[in-house]
Design a protein around this motif. Structure first.
Motif, mmCIF file in Angstrom:
data_model
loop_
_atom_site.group_PDB
_atom_site.id
_atom_site.type_symbol
_atom_site.label_atom_id
_atom_site.label_comp_id
_atom_site.label_asym_id
_atom_site.label_seq_id
_atom_site.Cartn_x
_atom_site.Cartn_y
_atom_site.Cartn_z
ATOM 1 N N THR A 1 -72.164 -35.869 50.727
ATOM 2 C CA THR A 1 -72.462 -35.650 49.309
ATOM 3 C C THR A 1 -72.905 -34.218 49.032
ATOM 4 O O THR A 1 -73.262 -33.890 47.895
ATOM 5 C CB THR A 1 -73.563 -36.614 48.844
ATOM 6 N N TYR A 2 -72.873 -33.342 50.038
ATOM 7 C CA TYR A 2 -73.321 -31.965 49.845
ATOM 8 C C TYR A 2 -72.172 -31.148 49.265
ATOM 9 O O TYR A 2 -71.271 -30.705 49.968
ATOM 10 C CB TYR A 2 -73.800 -31.380 51.171
ATOM 11 N N ALA A 3 -72.209 -30.926 47.957
ATOM 12 C CA ALA A 3 -71.100 -30.322 47.221
ATOM 13 C C ALA A 3 -70.737 -28.912 47.686
ATOM 14 O O ALA A 3 -69.543 -28.588 47.800
ATOM 15 C CB ALA A 3 -71.420 -30.337 45.723
ATOM 16 N N PRO A 4 -71.730 -28.021 47.930
ATOM 17 C CA PRO A 4 -71.354 -26.661 48.332
ATOM 18 C C PRO A 4 -70.471 -26.601 49.578
ATOM 19 O O PRO A 4 -69.579 -25.755 49.680
ATOM 20 C CB PRO A 4 -72.704 -25.976 48.568
ATOM 21 N N SER B 1 -60.685 -31.091 48.573
ATOM 22 C CA SER B 1 -62.061 -30.654 48.810
ATOM 23 C C SER B 1 -62.741 -30.228 47.514
ATOM 24 O O SER B 1 -63.914 -30.543 47.268
ATOM 25 C CB SER B 1 -62.083 -29.501 49.816
ATOM 26 N N TYR B 2 -61.999 -29.526 46.649
ATOM 27 C CA TYR B 2 -62.569 -29.136 45.358
ATOM 28 C C TYR B 2 -62.893 -30.367 44.514
ATOM 29 O O TYR B 2 -63.921 -30.422 43.822
ATOM 30 C CB TYR B 2 -61.603 -28.221 44.604
ATOM 31 N N GLU B 3 -62.036 -31.358 44.558
ATOM 32 C CA GLU B 3 -62.274 -32.581 43.790
ATOM 33 C C GLU B 3 -63.490 -33.336 44.319
ATOM 34 O O GLU B 3 -64.271 -33.894 43.531
ATOM 35 C CB GLU B 3 -61.022 -33.458 43.828
ATOM 36 N N GLN C 1 -67.139 -34.249 42.381
ATOM 37 C CA GLN C 1 -67.701 -35.596 42.364
ATOM 38 C C GLN C 1 -69.178 -35.608 42.720
ATOM 39 O O GLN C 1 -69.918 -36.477 42.271
ATOM 40 C CB GLN C 1 -66.934 -36.491 43.347
ATOM 41 N N HIS C 2 -69.611 -34.628 43.539
ATOM 42 C CA HIS C 2 -70.972 -34.646 44.080
ATOM 43 C C HIS C 2 -71.864 -33.552 43.518
ATOM 44 O O HIS C 2 -72.902 -33.229 44.104
ATOM 45 C CB HIS C 2 -70.925 -34.543 45.602
ATOM 46 N N ALA D 1 -71.486 -24.406 36.670
ATOM 47 C CA ALA D 1 -70.806 -23.237 37.226
ATOM 48 C C ALA D 1 -69.952 -23.619 38.421
ATOM 49 O O ALA D 1 -68.813 -23.147 38.564
ATOM 50 C CB ALA D 1 -71.839 -22.181 37.626
ATOM 51 N N LEU D 2 -70.483 -24.469 39.264
ATOM 52 C CA LEU D 2 -69.723 -24.904 40.435
ATOM 53 C C LEU D 2 -68.534 -25.746 40.019
ATOM 54 O O LEU D 2 -67.432 -25.611 40.568
ATOM 55 C CB LEU D 2 -70.635 -25.683 41.384
ATOM 56 N N ILE D 3 -68.742 -26.614 39.012
ATOM 57 C CA ILE D 3 -67.638 -27.439 38.515
ATOM 58 C C ILE D 3 -66.535 -26.555 37.936
ATOM 59 O O ILE D 3 -65.347 -26.775 38.173
ATOM 60 C CB ILE D 3 -68.147 -28.437 37.465
ATOM 61 N N LYS D 4 -66.935 -25.535 37.181
ATOM 62 C CA LYS D 4 -65.956 -24.630 36.585
ATOM 63 C C LYS D 4 -65.156 -23.894 37.652
ATOM 64 O O LYS D 4 -63.932 -23.732 37.541
ATOM 65 C CB LYS D 4 -66.667 -23.631 35.677
#
Length: 265
Positions: free
Chosen positions: A67-70, A91-93, A97-98, A103-106
């Motif tokens: 679940t670690y998005a970065p 991986s971007y998707e 999700q997490h 900014a990260l989503i963008k």
């Protein structure tokens, strides 16, 4: 702090910005600092251009902290560098999700859009390059086949010519033996006494003119045999140099077993 970091995000410095974040999602790992160490190592490998090494480490992180998005985001960047577009998109998707960070989503959305736009272009370019390479390989293969047939034809001509000339040389050798034997027999059967006009030395034997007269027919026969043999050899023509589609091959380019029966000259 995480939100501020993403506002200042740039793809080349992202690893360094996240290296100071407290990695609380790594509770599943034995030690939180171990997860942070993996992340730092992965970022360092990415920045040094060791994308395969970075990919391995980011995947290890995602295995224990899914679940670690970065880490998902950085894995996407790494896969993008490796031109593994479908995996990068996934991986971007997962990153989106997490995370709730806008900014990260963008950034993920921009990367996915880039993949959707550029992916087909890369695939088309790769297809064109692949077809061109295949055509060049086919031309090179046909050229090698032509070259090998040409070399074989040249070798056959040289073999036939050498056979004719060697046969003639053997006949000439025997004629020379007969010539020498005839001269010796003539010298042994004469009682003619001769005197050297320069030294005054006297001897029994043939004069130079007499010896030359004996040798003449043998030498004429030998010359005739070689002349006829050379004419016969010359009649056997060398094959024409083939026309090549690409760069003419050399002897070093020959590859045994390569043939092209469908493209005869």
């Amino acid at each position: 702090m995480l939100s501020q970091a993403f506002r200042r995000f740039s793809p080349t410095k992202f690893c360094c910005l996240l290296a100071i974040v407290v990695l609380t999602p790594f509770a599943a790992m034995q030690r939180a600092d171990a997860g942070e160490d993996y992340y730092k190592q992965a970022c360092e490998k990415y920045e040094k251009g060791d994308y395969e090494g970075a990919r391995h480490l980011f995947m290890h992180i995602n295995k224990y902290a899914p679940t670690y998005a970065p880490a998902h985001y950085q894995l996407g960047n790494t896969l993008l560098k490796l031109n593994r577009l479908a995996e990068a998109k996934a991986s971007y998707e997962l990153c989106m999700q997490h995370t709730k960070d806008p900014a990260l989503i963008k950034n993920c959305q921009t990367a996915v859009q880039h993949i959707l736009t550029e992916g087909p272009k890369r695939a088309q370019a790769a297809s064109v390059v692949g077809k061109a390479a295949a055509q060049l390989d086919a031309k090179a293969s046909r050229d090698r086949a032509r070259f090998e047939r040409y070399q074989a034809a040249v070798a056959e001509v040289e073999k036939q010519r050498n056979s004719i000339l060697n046969e003639a040389r053997e006949r000439v050798r025997k004629i020379k033996e007969d010539e020498e034997r005839h001269v010796k027999e003539a010298e042994g059967s004469t009682n003619q006494r001769l005197r050297n006009l320069v030294t005054g030395e006297r001897r029994v034997g043939l004069s130079d003119d007499q010896e030359a007269e004996i040798r003449a027919p043998y030498q004429q026969e030998a010359q005739k045999i070689m002349r006829i043999a050379e004419d016969r050899a010359r009649v056997i023509r060398m094959p024409s140099v083939p026309t090549y589609e690409g760069t003419p091959p050399t002897a070093e380019d020959r590859k045994p077993g390569k043939e092209d029966d469908d493209d005869e000259d």
